[in-house]
Design a protein around this motif. Structure first.
Motif, PDB file in Angstrom:
ATOM      1  N   ARG C 355      42.190  26.043  24.535  1.00 40.09           N
ATOM      2  CA  ARG C 355      40.730  26.080  24.479  1.00 40.09           C
ATOM      3  C   ARG C 355      40.204  25.128  25.551  1.00 40.09           C
ATOM      4  NH1 ARG C 355      37.713  29.663  22.740  1.00 40.09           N
ATOM      5  NH2 ARG C 355      36.131  28.206  22.002  1.00 40.09           N
ATOM      6  N   VAL C 356      39.281  25.582  26.381  1.00 42.91           N
ATOM      7  CA  VAL C 356      38.763  24.740  27.470  1.00 42.91           C
ATOM      8  C   VAL C 356      37.254  24.878  27.539  1.00 42.91           C
ATOM      9  CG1 VAL C 356      40.852  24.842  28.887  1.00 42.91           C
ATOM     10  CG2 VAL C 356      39.099  26.606  29.117  1.00 42.91           C
ATOM     11  N   LEU C 357      36.658  23.977  28.312  1.00 42.64           N
ATOM     12  CA  LEU C 357      35.227  24.080  28.627  1.00 42.64           C
ATOM     13  C   LEU C 357      35.095  24.285  30.128  1.00 42.64           C
ATOM     14  CD1 LEU C 357      33.791  21.210  26.411  1.00 42.64           C
ATOM     15  CD2 LEU C 357      33.428  23.665  26.100  1.00 42.64           C
ATOM     16  N   LEU C 358      34.256  25.230  30.555  1.00 45.78           N
ATOM     17  CA  LEU C 358      34.062  25.511  31.987  1.00 45.78           C
ATOM     18  C   LEU C 358      32.709  24.974  32.404  1.00 45.78           C
ATOM     19  CD1 LEU C 358      35.198  29.273  32.118  1.00 45.78           C
ATOM     20  CD2 LEU C 358      36.574  27.229  32.527  1.00 45.78           C
ATOM     21  N   ARG C 359      32.688  24.371  33.599  1.00 41.67           N
ATOM     22  CA  ARG C 359      31.421  23.929  34.158  1.00 41.67           C
ATOM     23  C   ARG C 359      31.279  24.503  35.570  1.00 41.67           C
ATOM     24  NH1 ARG C 359      28.360  19.153  34.840  1.00 41.67           N
ATOM     25  NH2 ARG C 359      29.831  18.662  36.503  1.00 41.67           N
ATOM     26  N   VAL C 360      30.140  25.151  35.826  1.00 40.90           N
ATOM     27  CA  VAL C 360      29.915  25.741  37.141  1.00 40.90           C
ATOM     28  C   VAL C 360      28.865  24.915  37.861  1.00 40.90           C
ATOM     29  CG1 VAL C 360      29.190  27.802  38.384  1.00 40.90           C
ATOM     30  CG2 VAL C 360      30.462  28.020  36.251  1.00 40.90           C
ATOM     31  N   ASP C 361      29.223  24.413  39.046  1.00 39.57           N
ATOM     32  CA  ASP C 361      28.285  23.611  39.851  1.00 39.57           C
ATOM     33  C   ASP C 361      27.133  24.511  40.304  1.00 39.57           C
ATOM     34  OD1 ASP C 361      26.947  22.192  41.740  1.00 39.57           O
ATOM     35  OD2 ASP C 361      28.744  21.564  42.868  1.00 39.57           O
ATOM     36  N   PRO C 362      25.899  24.209  39.903  1.00 40.98           N
ATOM     37  CA  PRO C 362      24.768  25.099  40.238  1.00 40.98           C
ATOM     38  C   PRO C 362      24.616  25.281  41.750  1.00 40.98           C
ATOM     39  CG  PRO C 362      24.116  23.504  38.596  1.00 40.98           C
ATOM     40  CD  PRO C 362      25.486  23.084  39.069  1.00 40.98           C
ATOM     41  N   SER C 363      25.003  24.282  42.562  1.00 40.13           N
ATOM     42  CA  SER C 363      24.851  24.452  44.018  1.00 40.13           C
ATOM     43  C   SER C 363      25.917  25.389  44.569  1.00 40.13           C
ATOM     44  CB  SER C 363      24.926  23.081  44.712  1.00 40.13           C
ATOM     45  OG  SER C 363      26.256  22.602  44.625  1.00 40.13           O
ATOM     46  N   ARG C 364      26.989  25.646  43.808  1.00 38.39           N
ATOM     47  CA  ARG C 364      28.071  26.500  44.287  1.00 38.39           C
ATOM     48  C   ARG C 364      28.032  27.910  43.698  1.00 38.39           C
ATOM     49  NH1 ARG C 364      28.370  25.837  48.175  1.00 38.39           N
ATOM     50  NH2 ARG C 364      30.298  27.032  48.381  1.00 38.39           N
ATOM     51  N   LEU C 365      27.159  28.129  42.710  1.00 40.98           N
ATOM     52  CA  LEU C 365      26.985  29.480  42.179  1.00 40.98           C
ATOM     53  C   LEU C 365      25.846  30.121  42.962  1.00 40.98           C
ATOM     54  CD1 LEU C 365      27.795  31.489  39.717  1.00 40.98           C
ATOM     55  CD2 LEU C 365      25.539  30.842  38.890  1.00 40.98           C
ATOM     56  N   LEU C 366      26.196  31.109  43.803  1.00 37.26           N
ATOM     57  CA  LEU C 366      25.179  31.715  44.649  1.00 37.26           C
ATOM     58  C   LEU C 366      24.650  32.982  43.988  1.00 37.26           C
ATOM     59  CD1 LEU C 366      26.883  31.288  48.143  1.00 37.26           C
ATOM     60  CD2 LEU C 366      25.263  29.764  46.961  1.00 37.26           C
ATOM     61  N   VAL C 367      23.319  33.144  44.083  1.00 39.90           N
ATOM     62  CA  VAL C 367      22.672  34.312  43.486  1.00 39.90           C
ATOM     63  C   VAL C 367      22.094  35.167  44.610  1.00 39.90           C
ATOM     64  CG1 VAL C 367      20.971  35.128  41.838  1.00 39.90           C
ATOM     65  CG2 VAL C 367      22.159  32.957  41.444  1.00 39.90           C
ATOM     66  N   PHE C 368      22.514  36.443  44.659  1.00 39.31           N
ATOM     67  CA  PHE C 368      22.106  37.361  45.738  1.00 39.31           C
ATOM     68  C   PHE C 368      21.258  38.489  45.172  1.00 39.31           C
ATOM     69  CE2 PHE C 368      26.366  35.765  46.700  1.00 39.31           C
ATOM     70  CZ  PHE C 368      26.145  35.153  47.919  1.00 39.31           C
ATOM     71  N   PRO C 369      20.428  39.057  46.004  1.00 38.40           N
ATOM     72  CA  PRO C 369      19.770  40.294  45.560  1.00 38.40           C
ATOM     73  C   PRO C 369      20.826  41.390  45.388  1.00 38.40           C
ATOM     74  CG  PRO C 369      19.342  39.911  47.888  1.00 38.40           C
ATOM     75  CD  PRO C 369      20.045  38.694  47.369  1.00 38.40           C
ATOM     76  N   PRO C 370      20.574  42.375  44.530  1.00 42.50           N
ATOM     77  CA  PRO C 370      21.586  43.433  44.357  1.00 42.50           C
ATOM     78  C   PRO C 370      21.788  44.204  45.661  1.00 42.50           C
ATOM     79  CG  PRO C 370      19.552  44.005  43.237  1.00 42.50           C
ATOM     80  CD  PRO C 370      19.386  42.600  43.716  1.00 42.50           C
TER      81      PRO C 370
END
Lengths: 305, 280, 371
Positions: C355-370
């Motif tokens: 069992r683990v906890l994941l953390r995603v760095d908001p500056s490294r999660l990129l959001v693109f238009p479809p």
């Protein structure tokens, strides 16, 4: 390519057979074909050679080479060599010259490719005899060829196309073309088109590409086509009889051999003439291969780059 | 943007190709003219001077059938053609396979020996061969005609089939052997089914050549073993006392026979593969 | 980031015209039958620059190169080299060096004859040809193999001959079409360094076509990403690697976690997105992402932090499905409780089922238009 040297050795074979299988196994399947060639080709050839050295009839006392001496000593017989060469060489050269650009262009797809190839290959089925038959009509004094020439006012009198040198020339050129074309097409298709593109990017114009890249790469194919074409045109005689002048300018060497065998029933002399034919052929093939090696040095590999 | 408006040329094609069509058309026209001359003459009641015959008839075909024994000659032609083809394949397939797959000392001279009959004029070995056959009382017989025709057909068969076997992945054989198949089974169950289209195509081409082959048949055939092409030659040679139209009728029958087989072959095989390329 | 041209020695010196090599491509288009292979392709290449065209097979990169080489005629567009339009000039008069994927060495000529070919076509004097061939072969370390035939060389040596043959004519523009794709992994690395070294030494304007992102990243001053005949993004290796414009480019550069998402909120350079299944993440929007619309979110395996239940105090609860040792780390497939699967890269060996906890760095999660 990797070769399964012991392909004929089954899992259950005894060790002794296994050892034998490794050495002779590959030759077993080839043996029947080999036997046929030996019995039906090599032996008759040797038999013919031996036969030619045992003159009969009036030449019997002339020694072993009397048949050859008689052939080369008689102007009428000797002339058959020249009669044949002056047909075979120009016909082969013409067919090569015509087939080379076509084969080279048709190695890449063109609309109607299949139809074009079929049209060029169909004369294979005609054979020299049918061609001769049709030519007598078509090129005859009242045939379509002369009608068209007269109608276009290109000639005033019908041209004599058949029963002379011209007739045999046309007949051989048509009959021989498909094989020359197919051989060249096969080789041309094997040349990597990138090689010519590379030559272009290095500044070679069409003439330089043709001379420096294309022709050298096609040299093996040209040599093969020239050899096959010469062999075919050199030995054919039906057209020389049917549309030629068999008692004169188109008395070819094959006809001379046939007449000796079947009209004079002198098999030794016929065999001698046949041996002369074979010798001329082999000399020609050797010359072609030598010329090829001059044009294409380097390891003998396909032009696939 | 003026350059854009120009019609695109196929630069990689190195110019246009109209000359290909022109050359092919000229060649086809010549061949068609020759064939049609013979064909129209064979159905002409008479043909004097005009562009077309004066009238049409099937008389000459009936004449040829009766006078030249055309039915029998056709039968001989089929028997000879099919026998030569089948025998050449039976002898040639194993040989082609071995040449494609095995390196052994003497492979190159062996290949040369197998090819040599194609490079030597048939007359050279045909005359002594005919003498041999007559000595063996096979001269003039149907069997004799079949035997001599095998000589040039077999090398041809070996040469055109060797590439077909070379194209088959050797691992298929190895896989079959690891699965327990013996050499004969590998050949029969794996290789032959894969090579079959090539073998059939080769067979058609051998048939075309066997039908057209003249010299050797001419040398050994007798009155009862003439193939179409030889019979045609004899009739044409003795043309003086036979109607030209009847000879043409025979020629047309010959041409159609060959054409049917060739067109069948072209359906199954790319003409490029019909070529003989000796591996060096 | 095109620092290299400035580093060229004395750019103001009166160099011969052919050494300038500034390329401008405008509106290049090509259709094959029913397929658009290249659509309105624009590209500027500075003198001495090394630029790669990168994309999957069939993306039009080779068509672009063939149009530049003159081997394929474009339907429309201009190819300006130092201001001169070459779009209708036949390949033999362009003076470009081309290295082909298959090398296209002339099999009937020795190595030296192959290299000499271009010089002879240019009418260079025979003595000069011999000298320049010698230099070119020395440049690619093949001094001793001039008398061999191509068939007698290894793949790597053939590649060097192909390079020497293209370089010896001192081309204004060097075009390379997947030159390393026929080599094995070790040789590929070696030749990559070789190409890098030659470019630094000769400073030739180079256009390099490849499908291998590592090659493009390591060799290029700039990279052009192509898809379906369209140039999607052009930038320095750092730009395209760290700041991809589109999900396609991101996916090409190792953003292996790609999710279709709904953009709940977009403002101040921050986006909140929901992955179907209800998982909410914070990320950085690229241009074109609209609030309340569908979007694509992407993050690299190494930008997802993995901690045990005691380590990071808040994160996405998840279960490790399996872990693969990849040399310097482990790559794990981890399923979040919300049902979303992540690929993560971590220095720790996690047992299957942990069992683990994941953390995603908001500056490294990129959001693109479809797309």
């Amino acid at each position: 390519m990797q070769r399964a040297a012991g392909a004929r050795v089954g899992p259950g074979t005894a060790p002794r057979a296994r050892r034998g299988g490794l050495r002779w196994g590959p030759l077993v399947p080839i043996a029947p074909a080999l036997l046929v060639v030996l019995v039906l080709f090599v032996y008759p050839f040797a038999y013919g050679l031996a036969l030619s050295l045992h003159p009969i009839g009036a030449l019997a006392r002339g020694g072993m080479l009397a048949n050859y001496a008689a052939f080369f000593g008689t102007p009428w017989e000797r002339a058959s060599i020249w009669n044949t060469l002056r047909l075979a060489v120009p016909v082969s050269a013409l067919d090569l010259a015509l087939a080379l650009p076509l084969a080279y262009r048709l190695r890449r797809p063109l609309p109607g490719q299949r139809l074009i190839t079929a049209l060029l290959v169909i004369p294979m089925t005609l054979g020299t005899v049918l061609l001769a038959e049709g030519m007598i009509e078509f090129f005859g004094p009242a045939g379509w060829a002369n009608k068209a020439l007269l109608a276009l006012h290109l000639v005033r009198m019908p041209v004599q196309f058949v029963h002379n040198y011209t007739g045999v020339f046309i007949s051989l050129a048509i009959a021989d073309f498909p094989a020359v074309f197919l051989v060249l097409l096969g080789y041309a298709s094997g040349v990597d088109p990138r090689l010519e593109q590379a030559a272009r990017t290095l500044g070679a114009g069409w003439w330089a590409r043709l001379r420096r890249v294309t022709l050298p790469l096609l040299a093996p194919g040209i040599a093969a086509a020239a050899a096959l074409s010469f062999v075919a045109t050199f030995s054919v005689f039906p057209s020389a009889v049917l549309v030629g002048e068999p008692a004169g300018s188109t008395r070819v060497i094959a006809l001379a051999a046939w007449q000796a065998a079947y009209e004079q029933f002198d098999y030794p002399r016929a065999s001698a003439i046949a041996m002369v034919m074979a010798a001329i052929e082999l000399v020609f093939v050797a010359l072609v291969l030598a010329a090829r090696n001059r044009a294409y040095r380097g390891p003998t590999i396909g032009g696939r780059g | 943007m003026s350059a854009v408006a120009r019609a695109p040329r196929a630069r990689t094609d190195g110019g246009s190709s109209w000359w290909v069509y022109a050359a092919v058309a000229a060649f086809a026209l010549l061949v068609a003219g020759i064939f049609l001359s013979a064909f129209l003459n064979s159905i002409a009641s008479s043909w004097f001077g005009g562009w077309l015959p004066d009238g049409y008839t099937m008389r000459w075909y009936r004449f040829a059938l009766a006078e030249f024994n055309l039915g029998y000659v056709l039968w001989v032609t089929v028997v000879v053609g099919v026998s030569v083809t089948v025998l050449s394949l039976i002898l040639g397939v194993p040989a082609a396979y071995v040449l494609a797959r095995h390196a052994f000392p003497g492979r190159a001279p062996l290949l040369l020996l197998l090819v040599l009959p194609m490079l030597v004029p048939p007359i050279t070995y045909g005359i002594p061969l005919a003498a041999m056959l007559y000595a063996a009382h096979l001269g003039g017989s149907l069997a004799g005609v079949i035997v001599v025709n095998i000589v040039p057909a077999l090398p041809f068969a070996v040469l055109i089939m060797t590439p077909f076997f070379e194209q088959i992945d050797p691992n298929l054989e190895r896989a079959a052997r690891t699965l327990g198949a013996g050499p004969v089974q590998v050949f029969r169950r794996v290789l032959l089914p894969i090579a079959l289209p090539g073998v059939l195509a080769a067979g058609l081409l051998i048939l075309v050549r066997a039908i057209a082959l003249f010299e050797l048949t001419f040398l050994v055939s007798g009155a009862r073993s003439q193939t179409l092409v030889v019979a045609l030659y004899y009739t044409a040679f003795a043309a003086g006392n036979r109607p030209a139209q009847a000879i043409d009728a025979m020629a047309v029958v010959y041409m159609v026979t060959g054409l049917v087989v060739l067109l069948a072959a072209l359906r199954f095989i790319n003409p490029v593969n019909m070529v003989i390329r000796v591996r060096q | 980031m095109s620092a290299r041209p400035a580093a060229e020695p004395a750019p103001s010196a009166p160099a011969p015209a052919r050494r300038i090599g500034r390329l401008e491509v405008r509106g290049l288009s090509k259709r094959f039958a029913h397929v658009v292979a290249l659509s309105n392709f624009d590209l500027d290449v500075q003198s001495g620059e090394f630029i790669s065209l990168l994309g999957p097979s069939g993306c039009g990169k080779s068509t672009a190169l063939n149009c530049l080489a003159g081997l394929v005629e474009p339907d429309a567009g201009r190819i300006l080299l130092d201001g001169e339009d070459l779009a209708r000039v036949p390949p033999e008069r362009r003076g470009f060096g081309v290295v082909f994927q298959s090398y296209a060495l002339f099999p009937h000529m020795t190595v030296a004859r192959n290299v000499a070919f271009g010089l002879e076509m240019m009418g260079v004097r025979p003595e000069a040809v011999a000298e320049r061939v010698r230099q070119a072969l020395a440049l690619v370390h093949l001094e001793d193999l001039g008398d061999r035939y191509p068939a007698q060389l290894s793949g790597g040596q053939q590649q060097r001959v192909a390079l020497a043959r293209a370089l010896v004519i001192e081309p204004r523009l060097l075009l390379m079409d997947e030159p390393l794709s026929n080599l094995d992994a070790k040789l590929r690395l070696e030749m990559r360094l070789e190409i890098r070294r030659l470019h630094q030494r000769l400073g030739l304007t180079t256009l390099y076509v490849t499908h291998d992102q590592e090659e493009a990243l390591s060799l290029s001053d700039r990279i052009g990403l192509m898809k379906d005949g369209v140039l999607r993004q052009v930038g320095t290796p750092e730009e395209v690697y760290l700041h991809p414009d589109t999900a396609f480019v991101a996916n090409f550069f190792g953003y292996r976690n790609v999710f279709r998402v709904h953009a709940d909120a977009v403002h101040d350079g921050r986006a909140t997105v929901t992955i179907p299944g209800g998982l909410r993440l914070e990320g950085t929007p690229r241009s074109g992402v609209r609030q309340g619309a569908d979007a694509v979110a992407a993050v690299r395996p190494e930008d997802v932090e993995v901690g045990g239940p005691g380590g990071v105090d808040h994160g996405i609860p998840a279960t490790v499905e399996f872990a693969e040792f990849v040399g310097d780390a482990f790559e794990c497939s981890v399923t979040a409780d919300a049902g979303v699967v992540f690929v993560v890269r971590t220095p720790d060996r996690w047992a299957q089922g942990a069992r683990v906890l994941l953390r995603v760095d908001p500056s490294r999660l990129l959001v693109f238009p479809p797309e």
